[in-house]
Motif scaffolding. Sequence first.
Motif, PDB file in Angstrom:
ATOM      1  N   UNK A 109       3.164   9.006 -11.431  1.00  0.00           N
ATOM      2  CA  UNK A 109       4.035   9.166 -10.263  1.00  0.00           C
ATOM      3  C   UNK A 109       3.283   9.838  -9.119  1.00  0.00           C
ATOM      4  N   UNK A 110       2.475  10.842  -9.440  1.00  0.00           N
ATOM      5  CA  UNK A 110       1.709  11.550  -8.415  1.00  0.00           C
ATOM      6  C   UNK A 110       0.648  10.647  -7.799  1.00  0.00           C
ATOM      7  N   UNK A 111      -0.031   9.868  -8.633  1.00  0.00           N
ATOM      8  CA  UNK A 111      -1.100   8.990  -8.140  1.00  0.00           C
ATOM      9  C   UNK A 111      -0.554   7.928  -7.193  1.00  0.00           C
ATOM     10  N   UNK A 112       0.527   7.253  -7.601  1.00  0.00           N
ATOM     11  CA  UNK A 112       1.119   6.221  -6.745  1.00  0.00           C
ATOM     12  C   UNK A 112       1.643   6.833  -5.446  1.00  0.00           C
ATOM     13  N   UNK A 113       2.277   7.994  -5.559  1.00  0.00           N
ATOM     14  CA  UNK A 113       2.791   8.665  -4.361  1.00  0.00           C
ATOM     15  C   UNK A 113       1.650   9.077  -3.438  1.00  0.00           C
ATOM     16  N   UNK A 114       0.517   9.498  -4.007  1.00  0.00           N
ATOM     17  CA  UNK A 114      -0.632   9.915  -3.195  1.00  0.00           C
ATOM     18  C   UNK A 114      -1.197   8.746  -2.402  1.00  0.00           C
ATOM     19  N   UNK A 115      -1.254   7.568  -3.021  1.00  0.00           N
ATOM     20  CA  UNK A 115      -1.791   6.388  -2.330  1.00  0.00           C
ATOM     21  C   UNK A 115      -0.916   6.029  -1.128  1.00  0.00           C
ATOM     22  N   UNK A 116       0.395   5.990  -1.362  1.00  0.00           N
ATOM     23  CA  UNK A 116       1.307   5.654  -0.267  1.00  0.00           C
ATOM     24  C   UNK A 116       1.346   6.768   0.769  1.00  0.00           C
ATOM     25  N   UNK A 117       1.275   8.016   0.309  1.00  0.00           N
ATOM     26  CA  UNK A 117       1.298   9.159   1.228  1.00  0.00           C
ATOM     27  C   UNK A 117       0.087   9.174   2.143  1.00  0.00           C
ATOM     28  N   UNK A 118      -1.050   8.658   1.654  1.00  0.00           N
ATOM     29  CA  UNK A 118      -2.243   8.601   2.491  1.00  0.00           C
ATOM     30  C   UNK A 118      -1.997   7.720   3.716  1.00  0.00           C
ATOM     31  N   UNK A 119      -1.398   6.560   3.503  1.00  0.00           N
ATOM     32  CA  UNK A 119      -1.104   5.668   4.629  1.00  0.00           C
ATOM     33  C   UNK A 119      -0.044   6.275   5.548  1.00  0.00           C
ATOM     34  N   UNK A 139       3.035  13.510   1.735  1.00  0.00           N
ATOM     35  CA  UNK A 139       2.943  12.968   3.098  1.00  0.00           C
ATOM     36  C   UNK A 139       2.866  14.097   4.109  1.00  0.00           C
ATOM     37  N   UNK A 140       3.712  15.086   3.944  1.00  0.00           N
ATOM     38  CA  UNK A 140       3.697  16.240   4.845  1.00  0.00           C
ATOM     39  C   UNK A 140       2.368  16.997   4.748  1.00  0.00           C
ATOM     40  N   UNK A 141       1.887  17.198   3.517  1.00  0.00           N
ATOM     41  CA  UNK A 141       0.628  17.910   3.314  1.00  0.00           C
ATOM     42  C   UNK A 141      -0.555  17.133   3.884  1.00  0.00           C
ATOM     43  N   UNK A 142      -0.553  15.812   3.706  1.00  0.00           N
ATOM     44  CA  UNK A 142      -1.649  14.986   4.225  1.00  0.00           C
ATOM     45  C   UNK A 142      -1.649  14.962   5.749  1.00  0.00           C
ATOM     46  N   UNK A 143      -0.471  14.915   6.351  1.00  0.00           N
ATOM     47  CA  UNK A 143      -0.390  14.948   7.814  1.00  0.00           C
ATOM     48  C   UNK A 143      -1.027  16.227   8.355  1.00  0.00           C
ATOM     49  N   UNK A 144      -0.696  17.352   7.727  1.00  0.00           N
ATOM     50  CA  UNK A 144      -1.259  18.627   8.173  1.00  0.00           C
ATOM     51  C   UNK A 144      -2.767  18.686   7.927  1.00  0.00           C
ATOM     52  N   UNK A 204     -13.490  14.657   5.959  1.00  0.00           N
ATOM     53  CA  UNK A 204     -13.114  16.039   6.246  1.00  0.00           C
ATOM     54  C   UNK A 204     -11.848  16.457   5.501  1.00  0.00           C
ATOM     55  N   UNK A 205     -10.901  15.532   5.347  1.00  0.00           N
ATOM     56  CA  UNK A 205      -9.592  15.865   4.774  1.00  0.00           C
ATOM     57  C   UNK A 205      -9.538  15.708   3.267  1.00  0.00           C
ATOM     58  N   UNK A 206     -10.480  14.948   2.704  1.00  0.00           N
ATOM     59  CA  UNK A 206     -10.401  14.599   1.284  1.00  0.00           C
ATOM     60  C   UNK A 206     -10.351  15.800   0.339  1.00  0.00           C
ATOM     61  N   UNK A 207     -11.193  16.826   0.489  1.00  0.00           N
ATOM     62  CA  UNK A 207     -11.104  17.963  -0.438  1.00  0.00           C
ATOM     63  C   UNK A 207      -9.722  18.614  -0.451  1.00  0.00           C
ATOM     64  N   UNK A 208      -9.145  18.810   0.736  1.00  0.00           N
ATOM     65  CA  UNK A 208      -7.822  19.419   0.801  1.00  0.00           C
ATOM     66  C   UNK A 208      -6.769  18.496   0.206  1.00  0.00           C
ATOM     67  N   UNK A 209      -6.904  17.204   0.435  1.00  0.00           N
ATOM     68  CA  UNK A 209      -5.955  16.241  -0.128  1.00  0.00           C
ATOM     69  C   UNK A 209      -6.007  16.249  -1.654  1.00  0.00           C
ATOM     70  N   UNK A 210      -7.215  16.255  -2.214  1.00  0.00           N
ATOM     71  CA  UNK A 210      -7.359  16.292  -3.662  1.00  0.00           C
ATOM     72  C   UNK A 210      -6.752  17.561  -4.243  1.00  0.00           C
ATOM     73  N   UNK A 211      -6.896  18.656  -3.524  1.00  0.00           N
ATOM     74  CA  UNK A 211      -6.305  19.915  -3.973  1.00  0.00           C
ATOM     75  C   UNK A 211      -4.783  19.811  -4.021  1.00  0.00           C
TER      76      UNK A 211
END
Length: 261
Positions: free
Chosen positions: A80-90, A152-157, A188-195
Motif C-alpha cells: 500500500x505504501x509503495x503504490x501510494x508513493x508512486x502516485x504521490x510522486x506525480x 503527497x503533502x510530504x513530497x510537495x514540501x 535533491x528531494x529523493x533522500x527526504x522522500x525515501x525517509x
Amino acid sequence: MNEKAMRKSRWITTVFLIIIIGITYLSAMITKFNFIDGIATLPKALSWIFANLWITQETWERLPAILGKLNETIFMSIAATTLAAIISLFLGLMGSKTTKVNNVFSMLARLIASFSRNIPVVAWSLILLISFGQNSLTGFLALFVGTLGFLTRAFIESIDEASQSAVEALQATGATYAQIVNKAVIPQSLPQMLSWILFMIETNIRSATLVGILTGTGIGYTFDLYYKSLNYNAVALVTFTIVIAVIIIELISNRIRKVIL
C-alpha cells in the motif's frame, strides 16, 4: 530591549499554559473524567495484565499461524505504501510550486492530499468496508488512501525545499520539463522522500493491526479472534510478535535513513 522581549515571552508562555490548563479542566468536566480515580485503577489494571497476559508453552504452538498473519499484514502495508508513493510522486510534482504544470493541476493535487490525509485510516476502513466488505482489499485500500494524502503533502514540501538555482540553470539552457525533474528536482528531494516512505511503512504496519480488526484480515483479525474468545495467552503472543516486528522494522528504517541522509 532584550529584557522587555524576555518579559513578553514569559507573559505569552504563562497565558498559553493557563489556556491549556483551562481547556484540560473543561474537557475533564465535559467528559466526567476524574484523574484521581484513573490513577487509582492503575494497580488493578496492572495486576490483571500480569495475571492474564502470559505466553504459555501451549500458546507457542500457535506461533507459525500468527507469523503467517503478521507477514500478510507487513506485506500489505509495504504494498500500500509503495503504490501510494508512486502516485504521490506525480501528485507532488503537480502540486509543488517548483514543478507545477498549471494552477489547476496544482490545486487538484493539493485538494486530493488534503481530503485523503485529513480522514483517519480507521474512518477510511469503515467507509470502504460498506462498499467492499471484509477482505484484504478493503484493508489495502484504507492504508493506500491514507498514505496517498500524507505522502503527497510530504513530497510537495520536499520538492518546494529543493534548490531553485539548479532548476533555473536548466531552464536557462532550454531543458525540457522531464529533464528538469530528473536532473535537478528528484536528486535533491529523493533522500527526504525515501525517509518519508520508510516512516509511512512503519506507521502503516501499526495502523494495519487496527484496520485488520475492522476488515477481518491480517494480524488484527487474529488478535480480535483470540480476544473475543478470551484466549489472553494467545493475545499476549500476538501483541509480543507485533511489538518485535515493529521494533525490527524501525531499526532497519533508521539504518537506511542514516545511509541515505
